[in-house]
Design an enzyme around this catalytic site. Sequence first.
Site, PDB file in Angstrom:
ATOM      1  CD  GLU A  83      -3.279   0.023   0.713  1.00 21.16           C
ATOM      2  OE1 GLU A  83      -3.067   1.082   0.081  1.00 21.16           O
ATOM      3  OE2 GLU A  83      -4.420  -0.405   0.940  1.00 21.16           O
ATOM      4  CG  ASP A  84      -1.087   4.582  -1.538  1.00 21.72           C
ATOM      5  OD1 ASP A  84      -1.734   3.832  -0.779  1.00 21.72           O
ATOM      6  OD2 ASP A  84      -1.642   5.352  -2.343  1.00 21.72           O
TER       7      ASP A  84
ATOM      8  CG  ASP B   7      -6.597   8.482   6.472  1.00 27.69           C
ATOM      9  OD1 ASP B   7      -6.509   8.585   7.710  1.00 27.69           O
ATOM     10  OD2 ASP B   7      -7.167   9.334   5.771  1.00 27.69           O
TER      11      ASP B   7
ATOM     12  CG  PHE C 238      -4.686  15.117   1.807  1.00 33.06           C
ATOM     13  CD1 PHE C 238      -5.495  13.983   1.857  1.00 33.06           C
ATOM     14  CD2 PHE C 238      -4.169  15.504   0.579  1.00 33.06           C
ATOM     15  CE1 PHE C 238      -5.783  13.252   0.713  1.00 33.06           C
ATOM     16  CE2 PHE C 238      -4.456  14.779  -0.575  1.00 33.06           C
ATOM     17  CZ  PHE C 238      -5.268  13.661  -0.507  1.00 33.06           C
ATOM     18  CB  VAL C 239       1.036  13.440   2.717  1.00 31.03           C
ATOM     19  CG1 VAL C 239       1.338  13.968   4.102  1.00 31.03           C
ATOM     20  CG2 VAL C 239       0.513  12.002   2.785  1.00 31.03           C
TER      21      VAL C 239
ATOM     22  CG  ASP D 198      -4.197  11.268  -6.332  1.00 31.19           C
ATOM     23  OD1 ASP D 198      -4.263  10.414  -5.419  1.00 31.19           O
ATOM     24  OD2 ASP D 198      -5.181  11.660  -6.979  1.00 31.19           O
TER      25      ASP D 198
ATOM     26  NE  ARG E 257      -2.006   9.029  -9.116  1.00 34.68           N
ATOM     27  CZ  ARG E 257      -2.737   8.547  -8.125  1.00 34.68           C
ATOM     28  NH1 ARG E 257      -2.170   8.129  -7.019  1.00 34.68           N
ATOM     29  NH2 ARG E 257      -4.046   8.493  -8.223  1.00 34.68           N
TER      30      ARG E 257
HETATM   31  P1  IMP Z   1      -8.057   4.455   4.043  1.00 29.63           P
HETATM   32  O1  IMP Z   1      -9.071   3.492   3.479  1.00 29.63           O
HETATM   33  O2  IMP Z   1      -8.705   5.568   4.813  1.00 29.63           O
HETATM   34  O3  IMP Z   1      -6.968   3.782   4.835  1.00 29.63           O
HETATM   35  O4  IMP Z   1      -7.426   5.207   2.812  1.00 29.63           O
HETATM   36  C1  IMP Z   1      -6.482   4.606   2.003  1.00 29.63           C
HETATM   37  C2  IMP Z   1      -6.379   5.278   0.658  1.00 29.63           C
HETATM   38  O5  IMP Z   1      -6.773   6.655   0.704  1.00 29.63           O
HETATM   39  C3  IMP Z   1      -4.937   5.304   0.209  1.00 29.63           C
HETATM   40  O6  IMP Z   1      -4.613   4.136  -0.520  1.00 29.63           O
HETATM   41  C4  IMP Z   1      -4.857   6.583  -0.613  1.00 29.63           C
HETATM   42  O7  IMP Z   1      -5.222   6.309  -1.954  1.00 29.63           O
HETATM   43  C5  IMP Z   1      -5.872   7.489   0.010  1.00 29.63           C
HETATM   44  N1  IMP Z   1      -5.266   8.434   0.983  1.00 29.63           N
HETATM   45  C6  IMP Z   1      -5.343   8.403   2.328  1.00 29.63           C
HETATM   46  N2  IMP Z   1      -4.671   9.416   2.887  1.00 29.63           N
HETATM   47  C7  IMP Z   1      -4.127  10.113   1.857  1.00 29.63           C
HETATM   48  C8  IMP Z   1      -3.282  11.285   1.788  1.00 29.63           C
HETATM   49  O8  IMP Z   1      -2.882  11.895   2.798  1.00 29.63           O
HETATM   50  N3  IMP Z   1      -2.926  11.683   0.535  1.00 29.63           N
HETATM   51  C9  IMP Z   1      -3.319  11.049  -0.598  1.00 29.63           C
HETATM   52  N4  IMP Z   1      -4.108   9.948  -0.581  1.00 29.63           N
HETATM   53  C10 IMP Z   1      -4.507   9.485   0.634  1.00 29.63           C
END
Ligand code: IMP
Length: 186
Positions: free
Chosen positions: A106-107, A110, A159-160, A166, A172
Amino acid sequence: MTRVDAADVISDLSEVLYTSDQIAARVAELAVRIDADYAGRDILLVGVLNGAIMVVSDLQRAMKSHVEMDWMAISSYGSGTQSSGVVRILKDLGVDIEGRHVLVVEDIIDTGLTLSYLISNLTSRKPASLEIMTMFRKPGALRMEVPVKYVGFDIPNKFVVGYGLDYASRYRNLRDLAVLAPHVYS
Ligand code: IMP
């Protein structure tokens, strides 16, 4: 060589959290750990599109083991900065993972919503093992029940963008990881 460094988009950023050199060094450390942990086993890296493209690409080149890779695309955020709560497979794997040693890359995690969905989906396909690596992790993810075995950096709840991440499909290709200035999205 033309490339996007933080200096090129400085007015859109409020802070650089990690430079491309720091990110590369951390990826190299994780690659050594993963090589050792998977010694004697073939790994299938499953990258989560689009954000994980950079880390999957750098990680596999830093590894010594034979690796295969495949990709999944999952909808989560749309173009905003808050989780939509809706998780949907946009692109599924091309290979059968039954009996395979799968490392999901995963990138960023959150809320963990996307990952929880992914884990239960992939577990039902009976891999021999399933582990998670994320390059970045926000504090909310620590409440998740799913253990994340490899973490690049724990970052603040902001938010990064950059290194694959992106905002509205931009930034990106920024080589550093930076906090997006609120004026860009407010
Ligand atoms: P989660 O389901 O809330 O854990 O969100 C995961 C996905 O949300 C990641 O794979 C990203 O694509 C996107 N995401 C979450 N936080 C950020 C951020 O700070 N910047 C950009 N994309 C984010």
